[in-house]
Design a protein around this motif. Sequence first.
Motif, PDB file in Angstrom:
ATOM      1  N   ILE A  79       0.835  -1.216   0.000  1.00  0.00           N
ATOM      2  CA  ILE A  79       0.000   0.000   0.000  1.00  0.00           C
ATOM      3  C   ILE A  79       0.864   1.259   0.000  1.00  0.00           C
ATOM      4  N   ASP A  80       0.503   2.183  -0.886  1.00  0.00           N
ATOM      5  CA  ASP A  80       1.164   3.484  -1.014  1.00  0.00           C
ATOM      6  C   ASP A  80       1.071   4.239   0.321  1.00  0.00           C
ATOM      7  N   ASN A  81       2.009   5.175   0.550  1.00  0.00           N
ATOM      8  CA  ASN A  81       1.920   5.978   1.776  1.00  0.00           C
ATOM      9  C   ASN A  81       0.654   6.828   1.783  1.00  0.00           C
ATOM     10  N   ASP A  82       0.323   7.350   0.605  1.00  0.00           N
ATOM     11  CA  ASP A  82      -0.862   8.184   0.484  1.00  0.00           C
ATOM     12  C   ASP A  82      -1.972   7.302  -0.096  1.00  0.00           C
ATOM     13  N   TYR A  83      -2.773   6.706   0.767  1.00  0.00           N
ATOM     14  CA  TYR A  83      -3.741   5.721   0.287  1.00  0.00           C
ATOM     15  C   TYR A  83      -5.144   6.049   0.784  1.00  0.00           C
ATOM     16  N   GLU A  84      -6.129   5.470   0.091  1.00  0.00           N
ATOM     17  CA  GLU A  84      -7.527   5.555   0.551  1.00  0.00           C
ATOM     18  C   GLU A  84      -7.992   4.117   0.762  1.00  0.00           C
ATOM     19  N   PHE A  85      -8.562   3.844   1.914  1.00  0.00           N
ATOM     20  CA  PHE A  85      -9.021   2.488   2.214  1.00  0.00           C
ATOM     21  C   PHE A  85     -10.452   2.595   2.750  1.00  0.00           C
ATOM     22  N   THR A  86     -11.394   2.227   1.883  1.00  0.00           N
ATOM     23  CA  THR A  86     -12.816   2.395   2.202  1.00  0.00           C
ATOM     24  C   THR A  86     -13.462   1.052   2.519  1.00  0.00           C
ATOM     25  N   ILE A  87     -14.382   1.058   3.464  1.00  0.00           N
ATOM     26  CA  ILE A  87     -15.201  -0.135   3.685  1.00  0.00           C
ATOM     27  C   ILE A  87     -16.669   0.296   3.770  1.00  0.00           C
ATOM     28  N   GLU A  88     -17.528  -0.454   3.072  1.00  0.00           N
ATOM     29  CA  GLU A  88     -18.961  -0.156   3.104  1.00  0.00           C
ATOM     30  C   GLU A  88     -19.586  -0.828   4.325  1.00  0.00           C
ATOM     31  N   CYS A  89     -20.462  -0.097   5.008  1.00  0.00           N
ATOM     32  CA  CYS A  89     -21.073  -0.650   6.223  1.00  0.00           C
ATOM     33  C   CYS A  89     -22.541  -0.290   6.280  1.00  0.00           C
ATOM     34  N   ASN A  90     -23.274  -1.088   7.017  1.00  0.00           N
ATOM     35  CA  ASN A  90     -24.635  -0.695   7.369  1.00  0.00           C
ATOM     36  C   ASN A  90     -24.654  -0.262   8.825  1.00  0.00           C
ATOM     37  N   VAL A  91     -25.526   0.691   9.108  1.00  0.00           N
ATOM     38  CA  VAL A  91     -25.558   1.293  10.439  1.00  0.00           C
ATOM     39  C   VAL A  91     -25.823   0.246  11.515  1.00  0.00           C
ATOM     40  N   ASP A  92     -26.758  -0.666  11.241  1.00  0.00           N
ATOM     41  CA  ASP A  92     -27.180  -1.593  12.297  1.00  0.00           C
ATOM     42  C   ASP A  92     -26.124  -2.640  12.645  1.00  0.00           C
ATOM     43  N   SER A  93     -25.100  -2.814  11.795  1.00  0.00           N
ATOM     44  CA  SER A  93     -24.099  -3.834  12.123  1.00  0.00           C
ATOM     45  C   SER A  93     -22.734  -3.242  12.501  1.00  0.00           C
ATOM     46  N   LEU A  94     -22.655  -1.927  12.579  1.00  0.00           N
ATOM     47  CA  LEU A  94     -21.333  -1.308  12.798  1.00  0.00           C
ATOM     48  C   LEU A  94     -21.107  -0.996  14.286  1.00  0.00           C
ATOM     49  N   SER A  95     -20.471  -1.931  14.990  1.00  0.00           N
ATOM     50  CA  SER A  95     -20.262  -1.768  16.432  1.00  0.00           C
ATOM     51  C   SER A  95     -18.972  -0.982  16.700  1.00  0.00           C
ATOM     52  N   ILE A  96     -18.828  -0.556  17.944  1.00  0.00           N
ATOM     53  CA  ILE A  96     -17.599   0.143  18.357  1.00  0.00           C
ATOM     54  C   ILE A  96     -16.380  -0.760  18.146  1.00  0.00           C
ATOM     55  N   ASP A  97     -16.506  -2.029  18.512  1.00  0.00           N
ATOM     56  CA  ASP A  97     -15.358  -2.941  18.357  1.00  0.00           C
ATOM     57  C   ASP A  97     -14.957  -3.072  16.894  1.00  0.00           C
ATOM     58  N   MET A  98     -15.965  -3.065  16.036  1.00  0.00           N
ATOM     59  CA  MET A  98     -15.666  -3.159  14.600  1.00  0.00           C
ATOM     60  C   MET A  98     -14.922  -1.900  14.138  1.00  0.00           C
ATOM     61  N   ILE A  99     -15.375  -0.758  14.591  1.00  0.00           N
ATOM     62  CA  ILE A  99     -14.722   0.501  14.195  1.00  0.00           C
ATOM     63  C   ILE A  99     -13.265   0.490  14.678  1.00  0.00           C
ATOM     64  N   LYS A 100     -13.045  -0.011  15.889  1.00  0.00           N
ATOM     65  CA  LYS A 100     -11.662  -0.071  16.421  1.00  0.00           C
ATOM     66  C   LYS A 100     -10.811  -1.000  15.555  1.00  0.00           C
ATOM     67  N   LEU A 101     -11.425  -2.100  15.129  1.00  0.00           N
ATOM     68  CA  LEU A 101     -10.707  -3.039  14.259  1.00  0.00           C
ATOM     69  C   LEU A 101     -10.351  -2.363  12.928  1.00  0.00           C
ATOM     70  N   PHE A 102     -11.274  -1.567  12.395  1.00  0.00           N
ATOM     71  CA  PHE A 102     -10.996  -0.832  11.148  1.00  0.00           C
ATOM     72  C   PHE A 102      -9.786   0.083  11.338  1.00  0.00           C
ATOM     73  N   SER A 103      -9.827   0.867  12.426  1.00  0.00           N
ATOM     74  CA  SER A 103      -8.734   1.822  12.674  1.00  0.00           C
ATOM     75  C   SER A 103      -7.395   1.110  12.744  1.00  0.00           C
ATOM     76  N   LYS A 104      -7.403  -0.030  13.438  1.00  0.00           N
ATOM     77  CA  LYS A 104      -6.161  -0.793  13.616  1.00  0.00           C
ATOM     78  C   LYS A 104      -5.636  -1.320  12.279  1.00  0.00           C
ATOM     79  N   ASN A 105      -6.536  -1.485  11.314  1.00  0.00           N
ATOM     80  CA  ASN A 105      -6.152  -2.099  10.038  1.00  0.00           C
ATOM     81  C   ASN A 105      -6.145  -1.120   8.865  1.00  0.00           C
ATOM     82  N   LYS A 106      -5.877   0.138   9.163  1.00  0.00           N
ATOM     83  CA  LYS A 106      -5.615   1.165   8.140  1.00  0.00           C
ATOM     84  C   LYS A 106      -6.825   1.655   7.369  1.00  0.00           C
TER      85      LYS A 106
END
Length: 362
Positions: A79-106
Amino acid sequence: MYIYIHIPFCNCICSYCDFCKMLYNKKYINDYLDSLEKEIKSRYKGELIRSIYIGGGTPSSLSLNELERLFNIIKIFNIDNDYEFTIECNVDSLSIDMIKLFSKNKVNRVSLGVQSFNQDILKILNRNHTYEEVYKVINNLKNNNINNINIDLMYGVTNNIDIVKQDIDYFLNLDIPHISCYSLIIEDNTILSINNYKNIDEDIEYEMYKYIENKLTSKGYIHYEISNYAKEGYKSIHNINYWNNGYYYGFGLGSVSYIDDYRITNTRNINKYNKCLFISDKEYEDINIRMSNDMILGLRKIEGISISEFFDKYKKDIREVFSIDDLLKDNILIIDNDKMYINSKYIYLSNDILLRFLDIVN
Ligand code: SF4
């Protein structure tokens, strides 16, 4: 290079949806992730990656363990230093733990399928969330340093323009930098079409489109593609590559790749995919198809196409390749210095205009 990864599982099926998706079923997921890993390893050649987009389906329908596995697979990408990493989510399934996992994984961009904040509209679409839930999820994302957030909004579900106005006001309250606004299209074989749901009045739909455009641009959003608006610095890098007709890998069920002038389509059959029979179609695109696609996709962007870049790519003058004299004379198409674009008065009708560019003149 740009990467799209398809996760075809959803927790429930929306009434308008004709995407490649199926209800979440635990028994398929491990095999699916195994196959996805094999597909990526067999096709990815180590290119530097500018953008990853995990779409669906609903990627957030996966469990935390399954998502962790997916992120481990993705570690293969350079992955380039200047990158965009998007994930599609639905509101009802997006928990705090999931968001933390996203942050940890770029992950640095989240796209939320919202469609509306109005309960009557959500009922028609077979979706289920409240404004408060959307607000809370967005705050959770912001608190975890994911500020590049999009929501998808749908208009034209009923003739009631007041609902659209209210939805846009709700969106503005969220204070996020990107929105994609699509009108409802009733596709064949969807729940809506089976139930004989009718399109709304075209004039009202146009009024909704203009309302959205005027309101969002007056609030500092840049209208940069027919259906997309962003604050400065937040245009979707991934989608701009599509509209530039650039190369990209598509991995996963039903996904499409465009590499070295070949359009490669994956199977939509999960049994085949899980047996590693990935590809269902591979077609070479000759120069005429490529020029048509550059025109049709490029004119979706409000800024249009660069005449000099087109020349550098094909050694042909775009004004001579397509028959555009009438469109220029009627001021439907405009040339301004190096740019050729559709007059903003007609951008709403652009699908009809763009179809003309399937024909190459010279
Ligand atoms: S619209 Fe999205 S969430 Fe709804 S069924 Fe289709 S893929 Fe799943």
